[in-house]
Scaffold this motif. Structure first.
Motif, mmCIF file in Angstrom:
data_model
loop_
_atom_site.group_PDB
_atom_site.id
_atom_site.type_symbol
_atom_site.label_atom_id
_atom_site.label_comp_id
_atom_site.label_asym_id
_atom_site.label_seq_id
_atom_site.Cartn_x
_atom_site.Cartn_y
_atom_site.Cartn_z
ATOM 1 N N GLU A 1 71.257 84.523 -52.695
ATOM 2 C CA GLU A 1 70.880 85.347 -51.826
ATOM 3 C C GLU A 1 70.873 86.615 -51.899
ATOM 4 O OE1 GLU A 1 72.830 83.949 -48.495
ATOM 5 O OE2 GLU A 1 74.469 85.078 -49.411
ATOM 6 N N PHE A 2 70.062 88.172 -50.996
ATOM 7 C CA PHE A 2 70.246 88.998 -50.960
ATOM 8 C C PHE A 2 71.563 89.462 -51.975
ATOM 9 C CE2 PHE A 2 69.971 94.420 -49.261
ATOM 10 C CZ PHE A 2 70.046 93.901 -50.392
ATOM 11 N N ARG B 1 66.547 95.475 -49.962
ATOM 12 C CA ARG B 1 65.911 93.945 -49.052
ATOM 13 C C ARG B 1 64.774 93.510 -49.302
ATOM 14 N NH1 ARG B 1 69.432 90.921 -45.539
ATOM 15 N NH2 ARG B 1 71.046 92.270 -45.766
ATOM 16 N N CYS C 1 62.958 90.163 -51.292
ATOM 17 C CA CYS C 1 62.246 89.179 -50.509
ATOM 18 C C CYS C 1 61.369 88.694 -50.397
ATOM 19 C CB CYS C 1 62.975 89.534 -48.786
ATOM 20 S SG CYS C 1 64.561 88.754 -48.541
ATOM 21 N N ARG D 1 59.528 86.642 -48.377
ATOM 22 C CA ARG D 1 59.810 85.102 -47.522
ATOM 23 C C ARG D 1 61.485 85.107 -47.177
ATOM 24 N NH1 ARG D 1 57.009 81.494 -51.733
ATOM 25 N NH2 ARG D 1 54.963 81.582 -51.586
ATOM 26 N N ASP E 1 64.900 85.145 -47.127
ATOM 27 C CA ASP E 1 65.956 85.500 -47.565
ATOM 28 C C ASP E 1 66.480 84.319 -47.903
ATOM 29 O OD1 ASP E 1 67.733 86.863 -49.631
ATOM 30 O OD2 ASP E 1 69.667 87.194 -47.679
ATOM 31 N N ARG F 1 66.882 83.655 -55.497
ATOM 32 C CA ARG F 1 65.764 84.383 -56.614
ATOM 33 C C ARG F 1 66.203 84.198 -57.576
ATOM 34 N NH1 ARG F 1 64.085 84.015 -51.942
ATOM 35 N NH2 ARG F 1 62.815 86.158 -50.746
#
Ligand SMILES: C[S@@+](CC[C@H](N)C(=O)[O-])C[C@H]1O[C@@H](n2cnc3c(N)ncnc32)[C@H](O)[C@@H]1O
Length: 266
Positions: free
Chosen positions: A205-206, A240, A244, A247, A249, A252
């Motif tokens: 996630e971020f 952020r 993202c 989409r 979070d 990736r």
């Protein structure tokens, strides 16, 4: 200046890059080669990603690992328990070893942080025996690191200081196509070969992506750590948004390309 590497915290480095350099290390060794009974030098060992891969790669006689930073020397020592490994503080541009001592001298993600990288290559060549191998790998910051480029392009759009950071970041030593190959040839190495190695960096996630940078790790972390609170919030929100990309979070994955080069000592 001997090193432009931003040393902050060995644990933070592991989160920022060590987890990926561990993936890159065996691919680099496939390219650089390795044989049983060899004595190998790991230049700029950091936390020891390459040192540990060397131990797994072949039944080596000995590994000398050096790093400019005492923080990393300590971290690499802590991580290692094999008596064949010795870790010490030293400068890649003035290696504390006699001529021809090693079968291979290897540098994983180091030369782009050495302003006089040619000197380091000359030193690696000096300490390798005739017929031994010198090999190094560096990231392609300009064209091969989409996650970092996404971040730095976002920072560059927000301020002139961000633009200056991008200008430095994209053109660190040995990152241009053919640059390392030319430098190896200029140092008298033979049968010089350059290739590209790919490693995917997968984030949950971020926060997994941004956390080490926000904590001050690496060149981007050093920059971000110096921002006043308001600018930091703006930068975090903008990166952020880029991460993202419209989409929710979540995970990736970015493909990253490194230049690898090897040559034979005459
Ligand atoms: C990106 S880290 C790579 C560490 C490790 N090889 C890895 O791949 O995880 C760069 C390392 O190079 C070291 N370094 C930078 N300049 C150096 C120099 N002149 N001599 C020795 N080590 C250097 C830094 O201290 C840092 O540990």
């Amino acid at each position: 200046m001997t090193s432009t590497f931003n040393v902050h915290d060995a644990g933070g480095y592991e989160q920022l890059m060590g987890r990926w350099s561990r993936k890159l290390a065996p691919r680099f060794l496939d390219f650089a080669g390795l044989g049983p009974g060899e004595t190998v030098l790991d230049v700029g060992c950091g936390n020891g990603s390459l040192t540990l891969a060397l131990l797994e790669g072949a039944d080596l006689a000995a590994i000398e690992a050096i790093d400019y930073s005492p923080v990393f020397v300590e971290a690499a020592r802590r991580r290692n328990s094999d008596p064949r490994v010795s870790v010490r503080q030293a400068d890649a541009c003035a290696l504390p070893f006699e001529d021809g001592r090693f079968d291979r001298a290897l540098a994983l993600l180091v030369l782009h942080f050495v302003p006089e990288a040619e000197k380091a290559i000359a030193e690696m060549r000096r300490v390798v025996r005739p017929g031994g191998v010198v090999a190094a790998v560096v990231w392609d910051h300009l064209g091969g690191m989409p996650g970092m480029r996404m971040t730095i392009d976002t920072l560059a759009a927000l301020s002139e200081a961000g633009r200056q950071l991008r200008n430095r970041y994209c053109f660190q030593p040995m990152m241009q196509p053919g640059e390392m190959r030319q430098a190896f040839i200029a140092q008298g190495l033979r049968e010089v070969a350059e290739t590209q190695l790919i490693v995917r960096m997968d984030y949950a996630e971020f926060d997994d992506f941004w956390g080490p940078i926000a904590a001050g790790e690496g060149p981007l972390g050093k920059f971000v750590g110096g921002l006043p609170p308001e600018e930091l919030s703006r930068a975090t929100a903008a990166v952020r948004d880029a991460y993202c990309s419209g989409r929710p979070d979540g995970p990736r994955s970015f493909a990253n390309i490194a230049w690898a080069c090897r040559g034979i000592a005459p």
